[in-house]
Write a protein that holds these residues in place. Structure first.
Motif, PDB file in Angstrom:
ATOM      1  N   THR A  83     107.818   9.133 -14.255  1.00 56.72           N
ATOM      2  CA  THR A  83     109.087   8.883 -14.923  1.00 56.72           C
ATOM      3  C   THR A  83     109.441   7.408 -14.832  1.00 56.72           C
ATOM      4  O   THR A  83     108.760   6.617 -14.166  1.00 56.72           O
ATOM      5  N   ARG A  84     110.516   7.029 -15.509  1.00 53.59           N
ATOM      6  CA  ARG A  84     111.016   5.645 -15.523  1.00 53.59           C
ATOM      7  C   ARG A  84     109.950   4.660 -15.990  1.00 53.59           C
ATOM      8  O   ARG A  84     109.800   3.562 -15.453  1.00 53.59           O
ATOM      9  N   GLN A  85     109.186   5.078 -17.026  1.00 51.08           N
ATOM     10  CA  GLN A  85     108.146   4.243 -17.635  1.00 51.08           C
ATOM     11  C   GLN A  85     107.093   3.801 -16.635  1.00 51.08           C
ATOM     12  O   GLN A  85     106.509   2.723 -16.754  1.00 51.08           O
ATOM     13  N   THR A  86     106.823   4.643 -15.648  1.00 51.05           N
ATOM     14  CA  THR A  86     105.888   4.273 -14.597  1.00 51.05           C
ATOM     15  C   THR A  86     104.442   4.458 -15.038  1.00 51.05           C
ATOM     16  O   THR A  86     104.035   5.555 -15.437  1.00 51.05           O
ATOM     17  N   ILE A  87     103.677   3.388 -15.002  1.00 52.76           N
ATOM     18  CA  ILE A  87     102.224   3.425 -15.166  1.00 52.76           C
ATOM     19  C   ILE A  87     101.623   2.543 -14.079  1.00 52.76           C
ATOM     20  O   ILE A  87     101.932   1.358 -13.985  1.00 52.76           O
ATOM     21  N   LEU A  88     100.805   3.146 -13.222  1.00 57.29           N
ATOM     22  CA  LEU A  88     100.096   2.408 -12.191  1.00 57.29           C
ATOM     23  C   LEU A  88      98.613   2.397 -12.526  1.00 57.29           C
ATOM     24  O   LEU A  88      98.081   3.338 -13.105  1.00 57.29           O
ATOM     25  N   GLU A  89      97.926   1.332 -12.104  1.00 57.65           N
ATOM     26  CA  GLU A  89      96.498   1.186 -12.401  1.00 57.65           C
ATOM     27  C   GLU A  89      95.737   0.836 -11.122  1.00 57.65           C
ATOM     28  O   GLU A  89      96.224   0.086 -10.278  1.00 57.65           O
ATOM     29  N   THR A  90      94.561   1.420 -10.956  1.00 54.61           N
ATOM     30  CA  THR A  90      93.675   1.078  -9.853  1.00 54.61           C
ATOM     31  C   THR A  90      92.314   0.692 -10.407  1.00 54.61           C
ATOM     32  O   THR A  90      91.862   1.238 -11.414  1.00 54.61           O
ATOM     33  N   LYS A  91      91.678  -0.261  -9.755  1.00 49.65           N
ATOM     34  CA  LYS A  91      90.317  -0.650 -10.124  1.00 49.65           C
ATOM     35  C   LYS A  91      89.375  -0.587  -8.930  1.00 49.65           C
ATOM     36  O   LYS A  91      88.265  -1.119  -8.977  1.00 49.65           O
ATOM     37  N   ASP A  92      89.844   0.074  -7.853  1.00 57.92           N
ATOM     38  CA  ASP A  92      89.004   0.221  -6.668  1.00 57.92           C
ATOM     39  C   ASP A  92      88.939   1.683  -6.208  1.00 57.92           C
ATOM     40  O   ASP A  92      88.891   1.964  -5.020  1.00 57.92           O
ATOM     41  N   GLY A  93      88.957   2.595  -7.165  1.00 59.63           N
ATOM     42  CA  GLY A  93      88.799   4.003  -6.827  1.00 59.63           C
ATOM     43  C   GLY A  93      90.012   4.645  -6.199  1.00 59.63           C
ATOM     44  O   GLY A  93      89.899   5.720  -5.613  1.00 59.63           O
ATOM     45  N   GLY A  94      91.176   4.019  -6.314  1.00 65.49           N
ATOM     46  CA  GLY A  94      92.397   4.607  -5.780  1.00 65.49           C
ATOM     47  C   GLY A  94      92.829   4.063  -4.443  1.00 65.49           C
ATOM     48  O   GLY A  94      93.838   4.513  -3.897  1.00 65.49           O
ATOM     49  N   THR A 129      93.979   1.008  -3.867  1.00 63.62           N
ATOM     50  CA  THR A 129      95.207   0.252  -4.129  1.00 63.62           C
ATOM     51  C   THR A 129      95.624   0.481  -5.581  1.00 63.62           C
ATOM     52  O   THR A 129      94.774   0.672  -6.463  1.00 63.62           O
ATOM     53  N   TRP A 130      96.937   0.459  -5.818  1.00 62.89           N
ATOM     54  CA  TRP A 130      97.499   0.674  -7.146  1.00 62.89           C
ATOM     55  C   TRP A 130      98.487  -0.443  -7.453  1.00 62.89           C
ATOM     56  O   TRP A 130      99.200  -0.915  -6.560  1.00 62.89           O
ATOM     57  N   ALA A 131      98.525  -0.856  -8.718  1.00 61.77           N
ATOM     58  CA  ALA A 131      99.439  -1.906  -9.149  1.00 61.77           C
ATOM     59  C   ALA A 131     100.156  -1.465 -10.415  1.00 61.77           C
ATOM     60  O   ALA A 131      99.567  -0.770 -11.256  1.00 61.77           O
ATOM     61  N   PRO A 132     101.434  -1.836 -10.590  1.00 63.97           N
ATOM     62  CA  PRO A 132     102.144  -1.492 -11.823  1.00 63.97           C
ATOM     63  C   PRO A 132     101.444  -2.083 -13.038  1.00 63.97           C
ATOM     64  O   PRO A 132     100.950  -3.211 -12.994  1.00 63.97           O
ATOM     65  N   ARG A 133     101.393  -1.321 -14.106  1.00 62.60           N
ATOM     66  CA  ARG A 133     100.757  -1.771 -15.349  1.00 62.60           C
ATOM     67  C   ARG A 133     101.804  -1.829 -16.447  1.00 62.60           C
ATOM     68  O   ARG A 133     102.519  -0.855 -16.694  1.00 62.60           O
ATOM     69  N   SER A 134     101.884  -2.962 -17.111  1.00 64.84           N
ATOM     70  CA  SER A 134     102.832  -3.145 -18.205  1.00 64.84           C
ATOM     71  C   SER A 134     102.109  -2.957 -19.536  1.00 64.84           C
ATOM     72  O   SER A 134     101.046  -3.546 -19.763  1.00 64.84           O
ATOM     73  N   ILE A 135     102.687  -2.126 -20.418  1.00 63.44           N
ATOM     74  CA  ILE A 135     102.161  -1.926 -21.770  1.00 63.44           C
ATOM     75  C   ILE A 135     103.257  -2.323 -22.749  1.00 63.44           C
ATOM     76  O   ILE A 135     104.236  -1.587 -22.935  1.00 63.44           O
TER      77      ILE A 135
END
Length: 377
Positions: free
Chosen positions: A109-120, A122-128
């Motif tokens: 919710t709240r326009q949340t999109i997180l992205e990981t590039k190390d198999g989970g 660490t996660w970082a917010p992703r802006s689209i």
């Protein structure tokens, strides 16, 4: 399949187990799944181990390709991974790119999109940018990948598409007359997807979402109104929306009515959803597909039932579970034999015989949160 399992324990963190196996995994996989180098015994130590979300937690199980699931592959030793989001965010879905299992996305919710590039790890917010509208605060309900192509749907109505594994996302226009809110999407092939709304509309596309074809001829409300004399108990109280909807690998759907009075099924080629009376006294919490093609059914108050046989049937048998009185909210099959169940107050259950018996994993017993969903990809 070898499995990496994530379990959201609150809105800002998740836990996941390492994999105990008698096999040695390649080094480039061990970092991704945190595989243990120790060998398990032949008997295995198994004493450890979008429906609408109504709280701030979820349990999600992810299956990675290439390794066939075997009885000696045992998930255990849960570890906690913290997420950079506000406490009020509700997590709703997760998916990894098949061509790059290290690359994944989390929705909420709240326009949340997180992205990981190390198999989970660490996660970082992703802006689209195409999903940032000042007038709306989107709730992203579902995400699915096939190869490098991916889809996201949310509420208010929004559809995002990527052809490059999520490096860039394009917003696809949708009709304002779409019946209901989009709650599920499945990538099915090149430029192809299947989309479901909470009113039972199913649409398919084969050209990147520029055109959609209706797979059913009417909404569930219209079907029930037309078949009101069919004897479906609780149909007169139907509010027109699903409580949960789940898809089998071969394209069949099972959905639970908003009140849990009855359930519905749909198979490719059928013009309408097929309503079914519930086979148990208590109302249905959730339903889904077993790996062998049969159904599992959860009722409010903690009961777990399995359908008889592997085909579609209205006959179910209850299976004893150690739920400690808390409700079980979801089941996810890792293989024909192994499945995980998640529920209230950190309940985690595991079966290694297709669901005939379950053993409680105590890893989350001390966590004051519910585990809402188990998902394999």
């Amino acid at each position: 399949m070898a499995t990496l399992q994530f379990s959201f324990i609150d809105s800002t963190s998740l836990i996941r187990p390492s994999l105990h196996s008698s096999r040695t995994f390649p080094r480039n996989r061990s970092l991704l799944i945190k595989a243990s180098s120790s060998s398990s015994s032949s008997s295995d130590d198994i004493s450890r181990s979008r429906r609408r979300f109504l709280a701030e937690t979820a349990a999600i199980s992810l299956s990675l390709p290439h390794f066939p699931a075997r009885a000696e592959d045992t998930l255990s030793e849960w570890e906690r991974v913290y997420l950079p989001i506000d406490p009020g965010v509700v997590l709703l879905d997760i998916a990894f790119v098949p061509d790059d299992p290290n690359h994944g996305f989390l929705l909420g919710t709240r326009q949340t999109i997180l992205e990981t590039k190390d198999g989970g790890n660490t996660w970082a917010p992703r802006s689209i940018p195409s999903a940032e509208d000042e007038d709306f605060n989107y709730r992203f309900n579902s995400i699915s990948f096939k190869g490098k192509e991916g889809w996201i749907v949310g509420k208010p109505a929004i559809l995002l598409y990527t052809a490059d594994a999520g490096e860039s996302w394009e917003r696809i226009p949708l009709s304002a007359e779409l019946p209901g809110d989009m709650v599920y999407i499945k990538a099915t092939g090149e430029k192809s997807a299947e989309m479901v709304t909470d009113e039972g509309a199913i649409y398919v596309t084969a050209n990147r979402g520029y055109n959609w074809r209706a797979a059913v001829q009417e909404t569930v409300s219209a079907t029930l109104n037309r078949t009101v004399s069919s004897g479906i108990s609780g149909a007169s109280y139907y509010t027109g929306t699903f409580n949960t909807v789940n898809r089998s690998p071969d394209g069949r759907y099972v959905a639970v009515s908003s009140r849990g009075n009855f359930y519905l099924t749909w198979e490719p080629g059928q013009p309408f959803w097929q309503p079914h009376n519930r086979a148990v006294a208590r109302r249905i919490q959730n339903m889904g597909w077993r790996a062998d093609g049969g159904l599992w059914l959860l009722v409010r108050g903690g009961g777990l039932y399995l359908s008889k046989g592997t085909g579609l049937t209205e006959e179910f048998e209850e299976v004893p579970v150690q739920s400690r009185g808390f409700g079980i909210l979801d089941v996810g099959y890792r293989s024909t034999d192994e499945a995980w169940a998640a529920g209230g107050s950190g309940i985690l259950l595991r079966t290694t015989n297709g669901g005939q018996s379950w053993i409680r994993d105590k890893a989350a017993d001390n966590i004051a949160a519910n585990l809402y969903s188990v998902k394999s990809v």
